[in-house]
Design a protein around this motif. Sequence first.
Motif, PDB file in Angstrom:
ATOM      1  N   SER A   1     -23.728 -17.012  25.867  1.00 58.62           N
ATOM      2  CA  SER A   1     -22.279 -17.026  26.036  1.00 58.62           C
ATOM      3  C   SER A   1     -21.543 -17.140  24.695  1.00 58.62           C
ATOM      4  CB  SER A   1     -21.853 -18.218  26.907  1.00 58.62           C
ATOM      5  OG  SER A   1     -22.332 -18.114  28.208  1.00 58.62           O
ATOM      6  N   GLU A   2     -20.392 -16.492  24.625  1.00 55.52           N
ATOM      7  CA  GLU A   2     -19.472 -16.740  23.521  1.00 55.52           C
ATOM      8  C   GLU A   2     -18.853 -18.121  23.707  1.00 55.52           C
ATOM      9  OE1 GLU A   2     -16.459 -13.782  23.453  1.00 55.52           O
ATOM     10  OE2 GLU A   2     -17.739 -12.240  22.569  1.00 55.52           O
ATOM     11  N   PHE A   3     -18.474 -18.750  22.601  1.00 55.19           N
ATOM     12  CA  PHE A   3     -17.731 -20.000  22.713  1.00 55.19           C
ATOM     13  C   PHE A   3     -16.678 -20.044  21.616  1.00 55.19           C
ATOM     14  CE2 PHE A   3     -20.881 -21.127  19.532  1.00 55.19           C
ATOM     15  CZ  PHE A   3     -20.190 -21.965  18.658  1.00 55.19           C
ATOM     16  N   SER A   4     -15.669 -20.852  21.840  1.00 55.21           N
ATOM     17  CA  SER A   4     -14.637 -21.056  20.823  1.00 55.21           C
ATOM     18  C   SER A   4     -14.385 -22.542  20.667  1.00 55.21           C
ATOM     19  CB  SER A   4     -13.337 -20.343  21.216  1.00 55.21           C
ATOM     20  OG  SER A   4     -12.785 -20.925  22.392  1.00 55.21           O
ATOM     21  N   ILE A   5     -13.999 -22.945  19.464  1.00 58.53           N
ATOM     22  CA  ILE A   5     -13.599 -24.324  19.190  1.00 58.53           C
ATOM     23  C   ILE A   5     -12.282 -24.260  18.440  1.00 58.53           C
ATOM     24  CG2 ILE A   5     -14.275 -26.566  18.239  1.00 58.53           C
ATOM     25  CD1 ILE A   5     -17.106 -25.619  18.061  1.00 58.53           C
ATOM     26  N   SER A   6     -11.345 -25.129  18.810  1.00 56.69           N
ATOM     27  CA  SER A   6     -10.036 -25.124  18.167  1.00 56.69           C
ATOM     28  C   SER A   6      -9.395 -26.492  18.300  1.00 56.69           C
ATOM     29  CB  SER A   6      -9.138 -24.061  18.815  1.00 56.69           C
ATOM     30  OG  SER A   6      -9.025 -24.289  20.221  1.00 56.69           O
ATOM     31  N   ASP A   7      -8.307 -26.693  17.577  1.00 57.72           N
ATOM     32  CA  ASP A   7      -7.604 -27.972  17.717  1.00 57.72           C
ATOM     33  C   ASP A   7      -6.841 -28.013  19.036  1.00 57.72           C
ATOM     34  OD1 ASP A   7      -5.828 -25.989  16.614  1.00 57.72           O
ATOM     35  OD2 ASP A   7      -4.376 -27.589  16.282  1.00 57.72           O
TER      36      ASP A   7
ATOM     37  N   ALA B   1      -5.934 -25.294  22.691  1.00 51.24           N
ATOM     38  CA  ALA B   1      -6.390 -24.107  23.416  1.00 51.24           C
ATOM     39  C   ALA B   1      -5.694 -22.835  22.968  1.00 51.24           C
ATOM     40  CB  ALA B   1      -6.202 -24.304  24.920  1.00 51.24           C
ATOM     41  N   ASP B   2      -4.412 -22.921  22.524  1.00 55.05           N
ATOM     42  CA  ASP B   2      -3.653 -21.716  22.194  1.00 55.05           C
ATOM     43  C   ASP B   2      -3.604 -21.428  20.697  1.00 55.05           C
ATOM     44  OD1 ASP B   2      -2.120 -23.886  21.542  1.00 55.05           O
ATOM     45  OD2 ASP B   2      -0.278 -23.173  22.512  1.00 55.05           O
ATOM     46  N   SER B   3      -4.417 -22.109  19.905  1.00 53.11           N
ATOM     47  CA  SER B   3      -4.414 -21.871  18.458  1.00 53.11           C
ATOM     48  C   SER B   3      -5.040 -20.523  18.118  1.00 53.11           C
ATOM     49  CB  SER B   3      -5.173 -22.984  17.734  1.00 53.11           C
ATOM     50  OG  SER B   3      -4.476 -24.206  17.822  1.00 53.11           O
ATOM     51  N   LYS B   4      -4.619 -19.942  17.016  1.00 48.37           N
ATOM     52  CA  LYS B   4      -5.135 -18.658  16.561  1.00 48.37           C
ATOM     53  C   LYS B   4      -6.600 -18.797  16.157  1.00 48.37           C
ATOM     54  CE  LYS B   4      -4.311 -14.946  13.223  1.00 48.37           C
ATOM     55  NZ  LYS B   4      -3.464 -14.492  12.084  1.00 48.37           N
ATOM     56  N   MET B   5      -7.413 -17.812  16.556  1.00 49.52           N
ATOM     57  CA  MET B   5      -8.856 -17.849  16.297  1.00 49.52           C
ATOM     58  C   MET B   5      -9.244 -16.877  15.178  1.00 49.52           C
ATOM     59  SD  MET B   5     -10.240 -19.864  18.697  1.00 49.52           S
ATOM     60  CE  MET B   5      -9.584 -20.655  20.190  1.00 49.52           C
TER      61      MET B   5
ATOM     62  N   PRO C   1      -3.071 -25.986  12.479  1.00 48.12           N
ATOM     63  CA  PRO C   1      -3.814 -25.440  13.621  1.00 48.12           C
ATOM     64  C   PRO C   1      -5.008 -24.603  13.158  1.00 48.12           C
ATOM     65  CG  PRO C   1      -1.867 -24.114  13.223  1.00 48.12           C
ATOM     66  CD  PRO C   1      -1.798 -25.255  12.247  1.00 48.12           C
ATOM     67  N   TRP C   2      -6.079 -24.623  13.950  1.00 50.46           N
ATOM     68  CA  TRP C   2      -7.288 -23.882  13.579  1.00 50.46           C
ATOM     69  C   TRP C   2      -8.051 -23.481  14.837  1.00 50.46           C
ATOM     70  CZ3 TRP C   2     -11.803 -26.025  15.384  1.00 50.46           C
ATOM     71  CH2 TRP C   2     -11.762 -27.395  15.728  1.00 50.46           C
TER      72      TRP C   2
ATOM     73  N   GLY D   1     -11.179 -31.804  18.806  1.00 49.79           N
ATOM     74  CA  GLY D   1     -10.854 -30.433  19.172  1.00 49.79           C
ATOM     75  C   GLY D   1     -11.184 -30.173  20.622  1.00 49.79           C
ATOM     76  N   VAL D   2     -11.085 -28.920  21.019  1.00 51.46           N
ATOM     77  CA  VAL D   2     -11.459 -28.506  22.368  1.00 51.46           C
ATOM     78  C   VAL D   2     -12.377 -27.302  22.255  1.00 51.46           C
ATOM     79  CG1 VAL D   2      -9.419 -29.406  23.542  1.00 51.46           C
ATOM     80  CG2 VAL D   2      -9.384 -27.080  22.595  1.00 51.46           C
ATOM     81  N   MET D   3     -13.289 -27.193  23.203  1.00 50.68           N
ATOM     82  CA  MET D   3     -14.223 -26.077  23.213  1.00 50.68           C
ATOM     83  C   MET D   3     -14.109 -25.336  24.528  1.00 50.68           C
ATOM     84  SD  MET D   3     -18.363 -26.012  23.016  1.00 50.68           S
ATOM     85  CE  MET D   3     -18.439 -26.694  24.654  1.00 50.68           C
ATOM     86  N   SER D   4     -14.216 -24.022  24.457  1.00 51.79           N
ATOM     87  CA  SER D   4     -14.246 -23.175  25.646  1.00 51.79           C
ATOM     88  C   SER D   4     -15.506 -22.332  25.567  1.00 51.79           C
ATOM     89  CB  SER D   4     -13.012 -22.279  25.688  1.00 51.79           C
ATOM     90  OG  SER D   4     -13.108 -21.349  26.749  1.00 51.79           O
ATOM     91  N   ILE D   5     -16.224 -22.232  26.673  1.00 48.55           N
ATOM     92  CA  ILE D   5     -17.448 -21.444  26.722  1.00 48.55           C
ATOM     93  C   ILE D   5     -17.306 -20.385  27.799  1.00 48.55           C
ATOM     94  CG2 ILE D   5     -18.533 -23.171  28.217  1.00 48.55           C
ATOM     95  CD1 ILE D   5     -21.231 -22.360  27.059  1.00 48.55           C
ATOM     96  N   GLN D   6     -17.794 -19.202  27.515  1.00 52.66           N
ATOM     97  CA  GLN D   6     -17.623 -18.047  28.394  1.00 52.66           C
ATOM     98  C   GLN D   6     -18.111 -18.315  29.809  1.00 52.66           C
ATOM     99  OE1 GLN D   6     -20.035 -14.593  27.321  1.00 52.66           O
ATOM    100  NE2 GLN D   6     -18.297 -13.258  27.663  1.00 52.66           N
ATOM    101  N   SER D   7     -19.221 -19.055  29.941  1.00 49.32           N
ATOM    102  CA  SER D   7     -19.810 -19.295  31.259  1.00 49.32           C
ATOM    103  C   SER D   7     -19.226 -20.514  31.963  1.00 49.32           C
ATOM    104  CB  SER D   7     -21.333 -19.459  31.123  1.00 49.32           C
ATOM    105  OG  SER D   7     -21.648 -20.490  30.214  1.00 49.32           O
TER     106      SER D   7
END
Length: 307
Positions: free
Chosen positions: A72-78, A80-84, A26-27, A47-53
């Motif tokens: 906006s902040e964004f996150s990318i992970s394998d 949604a609940d993976s450790k960032m 996981p990442w 992966g999946v991406m989440s963006i603040q807006s």
Amino acid sequence: MDPLAEIISSMNIKRAIFDKIEVSAPWGFLSTCSPDVKFALVLSGSGVMSIQSNKNLVSLSGGDVFIILDDSEFSISDKADSKMIKCADFKKYKVGNTIQFGGGGRLTTLVSGRFEISQLDAKPILNVLPKLLHLKLNKNRTRSFQSVLELLALETEQPGLASESMINRLCEMLFIHAIRVYANESSQGNTGWLVGLTDKQLGVTIRLIHDHLEKDWTVESMAASAGMSRSAFASKFRTIVGQSPLEYLTQWRMHKASTLIRQNDASLSEISHSVGYESASAFTKVFKREIGLTPSELRKKQSTKWH
């Protein structure tokens, strides 16, 4: 010169930086807020991406590109609940030219970066684009666009002479291609001057307007350049571009004038004539209404910025 080329040539893409990232599930990583344009290219994996807006998760696959045009902040992970981890901590995970981390599972490889643009010069394009451009790998991607992405990946892995200049140019080309794809794919159901440029009739007129902002344009003369009647042209222009022809003309005249005021020492009289105003006082009145500052106030503000 069409309006997109004019904007790209003036907005001065610079300070482009990016990293190759190899992560094993996981990442996950989290960006910080930044006014820069952020982007990522998925070379392999998913992966999946989440963006603040935007609360919806965006699925990413190999070949996908995304570009974020706000702070906006964004996150990318394998998942949604993976450790960032934070992008600010990437240095500790750098091995050679690559960021490497994760839990040892399935591998995903990305190129992620950002570049700086002039927000004022880019305002017309930023106003009509969505805050997130997600371009999926498909048969409509041009060979030239794909070549830019491949060069971007290669330059990240093996930096060479004048690498900084190369990276800036590649980011500029990436931005242009992304906008082209968006304009071509969004011609149905959307409005804006980008969509207008793709229309066979309106595109001709829009380019002529930008080539000759100093001309004494009327709705009749615009319609004639498109080979249409006045009423049909005015109706189609408003439907596709989202504003009347004369509103559009005024908007771009003021944008061009603000660029000239900030980038050279031409007199107010010269600038007003170059964008179609015989009277400097009439120009100043419209400029204040559209920009929120008088020309002299804008020039003073710019001068203060650089000293």
